[in-house]
Design an enzyme around this catalytic site. Structure first.
Site, PDB file in Angstrom:
ATOM      1  NE  ARG A  11      -3.588   0.413   2.464  1.00 40.95           N
ATOM      2  CZ  ARG A  11      -4.316   0.840   3.493  1.00 40.95           C
ATOM      3  NH1 ARG A  11      -4.459   0.056   4.557  1.00 40.95           N
ATOM      4  NH2 ARG A  11      -4.896   2.006   3.462  1.00 40.95           N
ATOM      5  CE  LYS A  16       2.316  -2.678   6.522  1.00 44.96           C
ATOM      6  NZ  LYS A  16       0.950  -2.324   6.104  1.00 44.96           N
ATOM      7  CE  LYS A  48     -10.998 -12.848   1.761  1.00 40.66           C
ATOM      8  NZ  LYS A  48      -9.844 -12.355   0.975  1.00 40.66           N
ATOM      9  N   GLY A  55      -8.281 -21.692   6.005  1.00 41.63           N
ATOM     10  CA  GLY A  55      -8.715 -21.711   7.393  1.00 41.63           C
ATOM     11  C   GLY A  55      -7.890 -20.741   8.226  1.00 41.63           C
TER      12      GLY A  55
END
Length: 345
Positions: free
Chosen positions: A35, A42, A173, A196
């Site tokens: 971003r 990052k 999602k 998961g």
């Protein structure tokens, strides 16, 4: 592999960073999006990956899901794309989209257009979530016998332990995955991998939310435990998977000669009470308070076999997932000093 370029959106995330590391280890050239390229943490996380050849096989691009057209530059020249970037909370200053669902769906549409426009992208692989695959009946009265790829979360129901952020994420999602799968009949191959709750280890220096949820009963983290219970109420039990299995499943779905469709990526399906039982049995020095142990007593099974049918084998069972998560949490200082030397029974 040296001639194959792969784009990974959301490159500095828990899964993104681990996937990029594995891709570089296998010899792929990677375009990763962040971003903000001005974020030294990052950028440093990815540029500092201890992988031979990472300096000249990793290129970073700035792109925000709230400005989805920005991904086009990173996609150009690539053969495959892993789309991990997703809005977790709505940007209050944004006037283009009313919520995270609109932003996520718009992102899918834009990335599909960019993939087709590129003329080089063969397959788009989307990192979906099991929150979109609830086995609850459409009426809301109980669960189906099994959870598998045929399950979709009803978006008109309310769930225990829910809050606005969790509901928004579930809708986002679900809608974005359905949008992606509309394109399975086109020239572009599309795959969704609904993962998961991910545990194991991490390249990050702070605890990923999913790992924190897996150990929330022993850290007495009420907020994360409530999220764990939300997953259990939404999905019947808690589907879990090791980060290394998730990365390998993504790469397998890229390396297959041809593949389309939806796959669930989960190696164990446990109740929160069974997770608590693991801690109590294997780490007796860790005491779990009564308010962090609730047994739903549900009789529901795991029915997904699609990944295995295409040749995937899970390497990590529930015990290893939980033990690795705990081990990593201790390294990151998630426990009081008196618990730093916790060892299995």
């Amino acid at each position: 592999m040296e001639n194959t370029r792969v784009c990974v959106t959301g490159g500095s995330s828990y899964l993104g960073s681990s996937l990029i590391k594995r891709l570089l280890e296998k010899g792929y050239t990677v375009h990763a999006t962040l971003r903000n390229l001005g974020d030294p943490f990052k950028v440093g996380l990815l540029k500092g990956l201890p992988t031979l050849g990472a300096d000249n096989r990793l290129k970073l691009f700035e792109a925000d899901i709230y400005n989805p057209d920005e991904f086009e530059t990173a996609i150009q020249g690539c053969n495959y794309i892993f789309h991990l970037a997703t809005p977790l909370q709505h940007e209050p200053k944004d006037t283009q989209f009313k919520d995270t669902s609109e932003a996520a769906v718009s992102g899918i549409k834009s990335i599909v257009r960019s993939c087709i426009k590129s003329g080089t992208i063969k397959r788009l692989i989307y990192t979906a979530s099991v929150v979109a695959a609830s086995p609850i009946k459409d009426s809301g009265s109980g669960f189906k016998q099994f959870m598998d790829e045929s399950c979709w979360t009803p978006l008109n129901l309310s769930f225990a332990f829910a809050n606005k952020v969790l509901i928004d994420y579930t809708h986002s999602k679900s809608l974005s995955e359905k949008e992606l799968l509309k394109h399975t009949s086109g020239d572009l191959e599309v795959v969704s991998i609904a993962c998961g709750l991910v545990g194991g280890d991490t390249l990050l220096t702070t605890m990923p939310e999913s790992m924190g949820m897996l150990i929330s009963q022993i850290t007495k983290d009420s907020r994360r435990y409530q999220t764990l219970r939300f997953l259990e109420e939404l999905l019947g039990k808690v589907p879990i998977v090791h980060i290394e299995d998730v990365c390998e499943a993504h790469i397998l779905c890229m390396e297959k000669p041809s593949i389309n469709g939806r796959f669930l990526c989960v190696s164990a399906y446990l109740s929160s009470a069974e997770i608590a039982s693991h801690w109590e049995k294997n780490y007796p020095s860790l005491k779990i308070a009564e308010e962090f142990v609730e047994d739903s007593g549900r009789d529901i099974g795991w029915g997904s076999t699609k990944l295995k049918k295409i040749g995937f084998e899970y390497k990590f069972d529930a015990k290893v997932i939980l033990d690795d998560t705990l081990k990593w949490a201790q390294k990151m200082g998630e426990f009081a000093s008196s618990q730093n030397t916790v060892v299995p029974k």
